[in-house]
Write a protein that holds these residues in place. Structure first.
Motif, PDB file in Angstrom:
ATOM      1  N   THR A  38      98.333-125.265 -38.184  1.00  0.00           N
ATOM      2  CA  THR A  38      97.949-125.662 -36.830  1.00  0.00           C
ATOM      3  C   THR A  38      97.682-127.167 -36.761  1.00  0.00           C
ATOM      4  OG1 THR A  38      95.573-125.400 -37.196  1.00  0.00           O
ATOM      5  CG2 THR A  38      96.808-123.427 -36.497  1.00  0.00           C
ATOM      6  N   THR A  40      95.051-128.483 -35.633  1.00  0.00           N
ATOM      7  CA  THR A  40      93.658-128.658 -36.049  1.00  0.00           C
ATOM      8  C   THR A  40      93.570-128.898 -37.555  1.00  0.00           C
ATOM      9  OG1 THR A  40      92.856-127.266 -34.239  1.00  0.00           O
ATOM     10  CG2 THR A  40      91.382-127.555 -36.134  1.00  0.00           C
ATOM     11  N   GLU A 107     102.072-128.317 -25.112  1.00  0.00           N
ATOM     12  CA  GLU A 107     101.841-126.908 -24.809  1.00  0.00           C
ATOM     13  C   GLU A 107     103.133-126.253 -24.315  1.00  0.00           C
ATOM     14  OE1 GLU A 107      98.424-124.211 -22.623  1.00  0.00           O
ATOM     15  OE2 GLU A 107      98.591-126.323 -22.103  1.00  0.00           O
ATOM     16  N   ALA A 163     104.088-126.358 -36.860  1.00  0.00           N
ATOM     17  CA  ALA A 163     102.864-126.141 -36.078  1.00  0.00           C
ATOM     18  C   ALA A 163     103.231-126.075 -34.605  1.00  0.00           C
ATOM     19  CB  ALA A 163     101.866-127.271 -36.326  1.00  0.00           C
ATOM     20  N   GLN A 164     102.381-125.370 -33.857  1.00  0.00           N
ATOM     21  CA  GLN A 164     102.543-125.359 -32.409  1.00  0.00           C
ATOM     22  C   GLN A 164     101.203-125.677 -31.767  1.00  0.00           C
ATOM     23  OE1 GLN A 164     104.057-121.583 -31.133  1.00  0.00           O
ATOM     24  NE2 GLN A 164     102.413-120.413 -32.055  1.00  0.00           N
ATOM     25  N   TYR A 165     101.237-125.917 -30.492  1.00  0.00           N
ATOM     26  CA  TYR A 165     100.071-126.324 -29.719  1.00  0.00           C
ATOM     27  C   TYR A 165      98.845-125.468 -30.042  1.00  0.00           C
ATOM     28  CZ  TYR A 165      97.205-127.403 -25.625  1.00  0.00           C
ATOM     29  OH  TYR A 165      96.195-127.795 -24.801  1.00  0.00           O
ATOM     30  N   ASP A 166      97.693-126.157 -30.170  1.00  0.00           N
ATOM     31  CA  ASP A 166      96.393-125.478 -30.195  1.00  0.00           C
ATOM     32  C   ASP A 166      95.401-126.373 -29.468  1.00  0.00           C
ATOM     33  OD1 ASP A 166      95.432-127.430 -32.026  1.00  0.00           O
ATOM     34  OD2 ASP A 166      95.093-126.008 -33.653  1.00  0.00           O
ATOM     35  N   ASP A 167      94.126-125.991 -29.442  1.00  0.00           N
ATOM     36  CA  ASP A 167      93.112-126.703 -28.654  1.00  0.00           C
ATOM     37  C   ASP A 167      92.834-128.123 -29.140  1.00  0.00           C
ATOM     38  OD1 ASP A 167      92.846-124.502 -27.032  1.00  0.00           O
ATOM     39  OD2 ASP A 167      91.071-123.725 -28.059  1.00  0.00           O
ATOM     40  N   TYR A 168      93.294-128.499 -30.329  1.00  0.00           N
ATOM     41  CA  TYR A 168      93.092-129.858 -30.827  1.00  0.00           C
ATOM     42  C   TYR A 168      94.034-130.860 -30.156  1.00  0.00           C
ATOM     43  CZ  TYR A 168      93.252-133.994 -33.710  1.00  0.00           C
ATOM     44  OH  TYR A 168      93.250-135.303 -34.121  1.00  0.00           O
TER      45      TYR A 168
END
Length: 177
Positions: A38, A40, A107, A163-168
């Motif tokens: 991720t 993050t 995103e 990796a793909q989009y996360d809250d970071y």
């Protein structure tokens, strides 16, 4: 190693590297080409090692060939990191030409590949090039062109994670000047 590059469709690599670079982000160790993590986890500059020869200098680059998405990679690469004139694997003693930017896929764009490329240098590179924590110019750089510009030697090691989009990701974007 060649089949792993083919399996992950990493065609921006002209020559198959001799080995997989050893990449570690804190507690996350990149064990295989294309391993999923991720943004993050990879937000901070990693520790990277590879087999070296005494007295040689190396360069390392990180690029995203899936910008802005794997389905429509109109930029074809986004330049995440560059360090040249590295004695052995001591990256901290090298010259930063592009500050590290972790994975930041937009995103809804799915998995992006993030590729590390380690080149053996033929000689010390003299340059004042430096990309700071800005987006401008990162979407126009191609690592193969940079390798030619700096007259780098052969590709000796590489690694790749996905990796793909996360809250970071929004926090990463806020860091840009």
């Amino acid at each position: 190693m060649e089949s792993a590059w083919s399996k992950n469709e990493l065609d921006q690599v002209e020559d198959c590297p001799k080995e997989q670079a050893n990449v570690k982000f804190n507690d996350f160790h990149l064990n295989e080409i294309g391993q999923i993590t991720t943004p993050t986890v990879v937000q901070n500059e990693p520790t990277v090692t590879w087999t070296t020869e005494n007295g040689k200098l190396y360069s390392i680059f990180m690029t995203d060939p899936d910008a802005p998405s794997r389905a429509e990679p109109k930029f074809r690469e986004w330049y995440h990191w560059g360090v040249i004139n590295i004695p052995g694997t001591n990256i901290k003693e090298g010259q930063v030409v592009a500050e590290y930017v972790g994975a930041g896929p937009p995103e809804g764009t799915g998995l992006h590949r993030y590729v590390f490329l380690v080149y053996e240098q033929n000689e010390k590179v003299e340059t004042s090039d430096k990309i700071g924590m800005v987006m401008k110019g990162r979407d126009t750089q191609k690592i193969q062109d940079i390798a030619k510009k700096y007259k780098l030697g052969c590709l000796v090691a590489a690694a790749c994670f996905q990796a793909q989009y996360d809250d970071y990701v929004p926090l990463l974007y806020a860091k840009f000047q």
